[in-house]
Design an enzyme around this catalytic site. Structure first.
Site, PDB file in Angstrom:
ATOM      1  N   ASN A 184       0.650  -1.190  -0.091  1.00 41.01           N
ATOM      2  CA  ASN A 184       0.041  -0.026   0.208  1.00 41.01           C
ATOM      3  C   ASN A 184       1.023   1.076   0.011  1.00 41.01           C
ATOM      4  O   ASN A 184       1.293   1.634   1.201  1.00 41.01           O
ATOM      5  CB  ASN A 184      -0.778  -0.011   1.438  1.00 41.01           C
ATOM      6  N   LYS A 202       0.028   4.289  -0.214  1.00 40.92           N
ATOM      7  CA  LYS A 202      -0.607   5.402   0.074  1.00 40.92           C
ATOM      8  C   LYS A 202      -0.209   6.539  -0.605  1.00 40.92           C
ATOM      9  O   LYS A 202      -0.206   6.435  -2.052  1.00 40.92           O
ATOM     10  CB  LYS A 202      -0.265   5.569   1.652  1.00 40.92           C
ATOM     11  N   HIS A 232      -9.717   1.543   4.545  1.00 35.88           N
ATOM     12  CA  HIS A 232      -8.359   1.659   5.258  1.00 35.88           C
ATOM     13  C   HIS A 232      -8.601   2.560   6.483  1.00 35.88           C
ATOM     14  O   HIS A 232      -9.346   3.631   6.487  1.00 35.88           O
ATOM     15  CB  HIS A 232      -7.208   2.425   4.460  1.00 35.88           C
ATOM     16  N   GLU A 262      -6.855   5.137   7.709  1.00 32.73           N
ATOM     17  CA  GLU A 262      -6.603   6.596   7.213  1.00 32.73           C
ATOM     18  C   GLU A 262      -7.881   7.049   6.707  1.00 32.73           C
ATOM     19  O   GLU A 262      -8.305   8.125   6.713  1.00 32.73           O
ATOM     20  CB  GLU A 262      -5.389   6.447   6.387  1.00 32.73           C
ATOM     21  N   GLU A 267      -5.561  -4.716  10.619  1.00 34.04           N
ATOM     22  CA  GLU A 267      -4.601  -3.578  10.819  1.00 34.04           C
ATOM     23  C   GLU A 267      -4.987  -2.819  12.338  1.00 34.04           C
ATOM     24  O   GLU A 267      -5.748  -1.909  11.912  1.00 34.04           O
ATOM     25  CB  GLU A 267      -4.772  -2.501   9.787  1.00 34.04           C
ATOM     26  N   GLY A 311       2.375   2.166  10.915  1.00 34.56           N
ATOM     27  CA  GLY A 311       3.380   3.246  10.695  1.00 34.56           C
ATOM     28  C   GLY A 311       4.217   3.868  11.947  1.00 34.56           C
ATOM     29  O   GLY A 311       4.660   4.516  12.203  1.00 34.56           O
ATOM     30  N   SER A 371       3.260  -2.122  10.598  1.00 36.51           N
ATOM     31  CA  SER A 371       4.542  -2.066  10.619  1.00 36.51           C
ATOM     32  C   SER A 371       5.238  -3.764  10.364  1.00 36.51           C
ATOM     33  O   SER A 371       6.084  -3.903  11.138  1.00 36.51           O
ATOM     34  CB  SER A 371       5.028  -1.814  12.186  1.00 36.51           C
TER      35      SER A 371
HETATM   36  P1  PGA Z   1       2.827   0.192   7.672  1.00 39.74           P
HETATM   37  O1  PGA Z   1       1.332   0.583   7.134  1.00 39.74           O
HETATM   38  O2  PGA Z   1       3.346  -0.889   7.027  1.00 39.74           O
HETATM   39  O3  PGA Z   1       3.665   1.604   7.305  1.00 39.74           O
HETATM   40  O4  PGA Z   1       2.393   0.350   9.222  1.00 39.74           O
HETATM   41  C1  PGA Z   1       0.385  -0.455   6.973  1.00 39.74           C
HETATM   42  C2  PGA Z   1      -0.925   0.177   6.338  1.00 39.74           C
HETATM   43  O5  PGA Z   1      -1.404   1.335   6.756  1.00 39.74           O
HETATM   44  O6  PGA Z   1      -1.552  -0.573   5.527  1.00 39.74           O
END
Ligand code: PGA
Length: 260
Positions: free
Chosen positions: A22, A24, A106, A108, A176, A182, A222
């Site tokens: 992903n 983003k 997601h 976000e 998630e 992140g 992560s």
């Molecule tokens: P990350 O993001 O691997 O940077 O933690 C995962 C995601 O948001 O899908």
């Protein structure tokens, strides 16, 4: 490999881990071309790979991704089929330009106001246009501290399933935990496994064991080369949704290599 072959082969199933990148709101066209120029063939007998770049990069990257054996995924889809929705993209177009998968819900986007009802409608749109929905679910730090994890996940999974008609089986869930995205904090593989097992039980309850046993449940938050193998070794963890570590060829390739 033909694009349809890549999509077909990586489409569904739990026989090998599925790694979904992903990106983003990262990468330029130039950076993305350099990324695929450096990436060795990602198609392997050890895992399937999907990459979800920002919308404007989907079409220009499709051939490079096809050559690398990677399926094309979008990061979002609109909940309506077409119309006056400035700035949005509909499922028919995503399919036409070569997408096989789409991330839906997601955290976000949920944090920006996306509701469970919109997510169910998006799942319906994805399925109507032959796209495989990758539905993200997960609790925030506060919800976790309040002991609400199970309840939150149940509500999110149940509402996403409202968009899946009986008999349809191409569906992916990504668990998630929001506090792990992140942050460098990963859920313990044993804790993640427990949640994945609960999700599979819920899928069985709602759609039957035939459906539940086919649905890949990915872990996200992560994920890196140092934890991927241990996560994927768990019975109900069928792969990962990878954000930060998918942005550099070295860290992404290391994840794929770790699965060998
Ligand atoms: P990350 O993001 O691997 O940077 O933690 C995962 C995601 O948001 O899908």
């Amino acid at each position: 490999m033909e694009l349809t072959d890549v999509a077909e082969q990586s489409s569904i199933g739990r026989n090998k881990p599925l790694i979904v990148a992903n990106w983003k709101m990262n990468m330029t066209l130039q950076e993305a071309r350099a990324f695929f120029g450096q990436l060795k063939d990602a198609s392997s007998e050890h895992c399937d790979v999907v990459c979800c770049p920002p919308y404007p990069l989907l079409y220009p990257l499709r051939e490079l991704m096809q050559q690398a054996g990677i399926a094309l995924g979008a990061q979002n889809i609109h909940e309506k089929s077409k119309g006056a929705h400035t700035g949005e993209v509909h499922g028919e177009l995503l399919f036409e330009i070569g997408c096989s998968h789409v991330i839906i819900g997601h955290s976000e986007r949920r944090a920006a106001g996306e509701t469970d009802e919109q997510i169910a409608a998006k799942v319906q749109q994805a399925i109507a246009h032959s796209l495989i929905p990758i539905v993200c679910v997960g609790e925030t730090q506060l919800q976790r501290e309040m002991g609400l994890t199970k309840e939150i996940i149940r509500t999110q999974v149940e509402s996403a399933l409202a968009g899946v008609s009986d008999g349809h089986d191409k569906f992916i869930i990504a668990y998630e935990p929001v506090w792990a995205i992140g942050t460098g904090k990963t859920a313990l593989p044993s804790d993640a496994q427990n949640i994945h097992r609960d999700i599979r039980q819920l899928l069985t309850e709602k759609k039957g064991s035939g459906f539940a046993n086919e649905v890949p449940i990915l872990y996200g938050g992560s994920v890196s080369a140092s934890n991927i193998k241990e996560l994927c070794a768990r019975e109900d963890i069928d792969g990962a949704l990878v954000g930060g570590a998918s942005l550099q060829v070295n860290s992404f390739e290391a994840i794929l290599t770790a699965l060998k």
